[in-house]
Design a protein around this motif. Structure first.
Motif, PDB file in Angstrom:
ATOM      1  N   TYR A   1      -1.348   9.898  -4.396  1.00 30.69           N
ATOM      2  CA  TYR A   1      -1.082   9.001  -3.269  1.00 30.69           C
ATOM      3  C   TYR A   1      -2.354   8.735  -2.470  1.00 30.69           C
ATOM      4  N   HIS A   2      -3.061   9.775  -2.115  1.00 29.38           N
ATOM      5  CA  HIS A   2      -4.249   9.609  -1.274  1.00 29.38           C
ATOM      6  C   HIS A   2      -5.383   8.932  -2.023  1.00 29.38           C
ATOM      7  N   SER A   3      -5.466   9.138  -3.333  1.00 24.71           N
ATOM      8  CA  SER A   3      -6.522   8.470  -4.098  1.00 24.71           C
ATOM      9  C   SER A   3      -6.238   6.986  -4.265  1.00 24.71           C
ATOM     10  N   CYS A   4      -4.959   6.622  -4.346  1.00 20.40           N
ATOM     11  CA  CYS A   4      -4.606   5.216  -4.567  1.00 20.40           C
ATOM     12  C   CYS A   4      -4.720   4.383  -3.299  1.00 20.40           C
TER      13      CYS A   4
ATOM     14  N   SER B   1       0.820  -1.217   0.000  1.00 22.35           N
ATOM     15  CA  SER B   1       0.000   0.000   0.000  1.00 22.35           C
ATOM     16  C   SER B   1       0.854   1.268   0.000  1.00 22.35           C
ATOM     17  N   PHE B   2       1.827   1.303  -0.929  1.00 19.84           N
ATOM     18  CA  PHE B   2       2.686   2.474  -1.134  1.00 19.84           C
ATOM     19  C   PHE B   2       3.461   2.839   0.143  1.00 19.84           C
TER      20      PHE B   2
ATOM     21  N   ILE C   1       6.087  -1.596  -9.945  1.00 22.88           N
ATOM     22  CA  ILE C   1       5.736  -0.389 -10.691  1.00 22.88           C
ATOM     23  C   ILE C   1       5.171  -0.713 -12.069  1.00 22.88           C
ATOM     24  N   SER C   2       5.541  -1.861 -12.646  1.00 22.35           N
ATOM     25  CA  SER C   2       4.955  -2.258 -13.928  1.00 22.35           C
ATOM     26  C   SER C   2       3.458  -2.505 -13.777  1.00 22.35           C
ATOM     27  N   ASP C   3       3.081  -3.183 -12.686  1.00 22.46           N
ATOM     28  CA  ASP C   3       1.660  -3.404 -12.419  1.00 22.46           C
ATOM     29  C   ASP C   3       0.936  -2.078 -12.195  1.00 22.46           C
ATOM     30  N   LEU C   4       1.609  -1.165 -11.506  1.00 23.79           N
ATOM     31  CA  LEU C   4       1.008   0.144 -11.227  1.00 23.79           C
ATOM     32  C   LEU C   4       0.759   0.921 -12.509  1.00 23.79           C
TER      33      LEU C   4
ATOM     34  N   GLU D   1      -9.233   0.124  -3.571  1.00 24.55           N
ATOM     35  CA  GLU D   1      -8.912  -1.287  -3.345  1.00 24.55           C
ATOM     36  C   GLU D   1      -8.162  -1.908  -4.519  1.00 24.55           C
ATOM     37  N   ARG D   2      -8.355  -1.361  -5.723  1.00 25.03           N
ATOM     38  CA  ARG D   2      -7.672  -1.915  -6.894  1.00 25.03           C
ATOM     39  C   ARG D   2      -6.168  -1.722  -6.829  1.00 25.03           C
ATOM     40  N   PHE D   3      -5.710  -0.773  -6.022  1.00 30.20           N
ATOM     41  CA  PHE D   3      -4.283  -0.450  -5.954  1.00 30.20           C
ATOM     42  C   PHE D   3      -3.612  -0.993  -4.692  1.00 30.20           C
ATOM     43  N   THR D   4      -4.319  -1.826  -3.921  1.00 30.91           N
ATOM     44  CA  THR D   4      -3.764  -2.266  -2.634  1.00 30.91           C
ATOM     45  C   THR D   4      -2.922  -3.528  -2.727  1.00 30.91           C
ATOM     46  N   SER D   5      -3.033  -4.291  -3.809  1.00 29.84           N
ATOM     47  CA  SER D   5      -2.326  -5.583  -3.894  1.00 29.84           C
ATOM     48  C   SER D   5      -1.354  -5.638  -5.073  1.00 29.84           C
ATOM     49  N   LEU D   6      -0.843  -4.497  -5.474  1.00 23.03           N
ATOM     50  CA  LEU D   6       0.087  -4.462  -6.595  1.00 23.03           C
ATOM     51  C   LEU D   6       1.469  -4.937  -6.149  1.00 23.03           C
TER      52      LEU D   6
END
Length: 444
Positions: free
Chosen positions: A335-338, A299-300, A350-353, A342-347
């Motif tokens: 940052y705060h939007s990601c 989660s970043f 950086i390629s996936d991001l 939930e779509r950005f919590t299990s990356l």
């Protein structure tokens, strides 16, 4: 000289494409630089568009003052150089082996084993026959299982001097055929064609019975297993530099763990052991540190806006003063939007991001953040793609093609390497273009 470009496509997938080979009169850095410039110009590209360059460790490529890297940096100081991770791994393993006399002697003995056992067709046949009989007995007694890919006919693998991953394959083959190898060595010891052959076989058999051989066999098997796994992972075309750095750190930690407890597992009675480890040369540590702040893992957890702004300043041709002001605002909102999405919590990287940003449309809302991501993923990691092109060249440059010109050879190699891209080309369109090139004697 083979040239491969690394870029990001419209769906944000990392691509490495072979664009051609160039005939060069010599391998001086200036000659190579001029050749690359001609290729870029012919493809309507320029040095100003380059954001990364990667080579092996040759002095004419990575020299600080007169190397190809330095000449391109004089044209564009944001074409950051990355020493091929796979080539870094090779000299590290070689240096470790040469540092310890026992390990060096061990591999010399292994090489001698392969030479003696595989010296003649008669010995190879004896080795295969012994392996076949052993497998038959194992199948009859139930000790071995049948199945696809099991109990294949094999032989001792000869190691290559420049690829230490091949030494791991040699150890695997020796461990599988150890009993059969002993039979062949006994045969050579008793019936060898010369006194030297008989003495060699006798010396190897005596070494096989030593404590030292068993110790180094298991130790080097585990070490080369770890480094070989890393080497294979580094060959992936879609690998980004942060993921590669993470793999290197993971391998170093695994080797450190083996140093601490692995020897005790192999030989519990050993107390004083030699210190064998690995320490890859770190390239562009500042650049990697800044890029790591983009990692979406956990989660970043490594997100740091100040480091990302410093990263943007390094790419001065891509971010002007106005862009830097906008980038600071975009990073905060991004940052705060990601972290709330939930779509950005299990990356995992950086390629996936970057791919998820494209699929969700966030690359349009945060264009400068997206540009930072693209600059990060296009940095070269290894030169495996270039070496694959040379491997293809060996298959194409046959005796029947020994007089073809550079242009035809380049076109043939391009078709052979970039098969994925050519699958989209329709045969009808190729024939139509060929017909329009000049008058034909008949209709195709």
């Amino acid at each position: 000289m083979a040239i491969v470009l690394r870029y990001v496509d419209s769906l944000d997938f990392v691509k490495e494409r072979f664009i051609g080979i160039v005939h060069v009169k010599d391998t001086s850095s200036l000659t190579l630089r001029n050749a690359i410039n001609e290729v870029l110009t012919s493809n309507k590209l320029s040095f100003s568009q380059i954001r990364g360059q990667g080579y092996d460790g040759a002095s004419n490529m990575r020299g600080e003052f007169n190397g190809l890297k330095a000449l391109i940096l004089q044209e564009n100081d944001t074409a950051f150089y990355v020493h091929c991770f796979a080539h870094q791994l090779q000299p590290v393993v070689v240096a470790v082996v040469k540092k310890y006399d026992g390990v060096s002697d061990f591999f010399e003995q292994i090489s001698l084993v392969v030479n003696v056992v595989c010296a003649s067709c008669k010995r190879k046949d004896l080795l295969r026959e012994q392996a076949r009989e052993r497998v038959q007995k194992g199948l009859c007694s139930g000790d071995l299982e049948t199945g696809r890919g099991l109990n294949q006919v094999t032989t001792l693998v000869r190691a290559g001097e420049t690829r230490w991953g091949s030494h791991f394959n040699t150890l695997i083959s020796l461990m599988k055929l150890f009993v059969d190898v002993l039979v062949v060595l006994d045969f050579v010891k008793e019936e060898g064609g010369s006194l030297a052959n008989r003495q060699q076989a006798s010396g190897i058999l005596a070494y096989f019975k030593s404590y030292e051989f068993v110790f180094y066999l298991h130790t080097m098997y585990d070490i080369l297993h770890l480094t070989g796994t890393l080497s294979k992972q580094l060959q992936r075309k879609d690998l980004d530099i942060l993921e590669a750095a993470s793999m290197v750190r993971g391998t170093m930690e695994a080797l450190q763990s083996f140093r601490n407890i692995g020897f005790a597992i192999i030989l519990p009675k050993i107390c004083n052991l030699q210190n064998i480890g690995i320490d890859l040369v770190k390239q562009a540590p500042q650049l990697l540190e800044y890029m790591a702040a983009l990692s979406p893992c956990d989660s970043f957890a490594q997100f740091d806006k100040s480091k990302l702004l410093k990263l943007g300043k390094l790419y001065k041709y891509d971010f002007d003063d106005s862009d830097m002001i906008d980038l600071e605002g975009q990073l905060g909102i991004f940052y705060h939007s990601c972290i709330k999405d939930e779509r950005f919590t299990s990356l995992k990287g950086i390629s996936d991001l970057s791919r998820l940003m494209v699929s969700t449309g966030k690359h349009r809302f945060y264009p400068l953040v997206y540009k930072l991501l693209k600059l990060t993923v296009i940095l070269p990691v290894v030169t495996a793609s270039v070496e694959r092109c040379f491997s293809k060249l060996k298959l194409l440059k046959t005796d029947l093609r020994n007089k073809i010109g550079d242009e035809f050879l380049n076109d043939a190699l391009l078709c052979n390497v970039e098969t994925e891209a050519l699958t989209k080309v329709e045969d009808e369109k190729v024939m139509e273009r060929f017909e329009k090139m000049y008058a034909q004697r008949g209709q195709i």
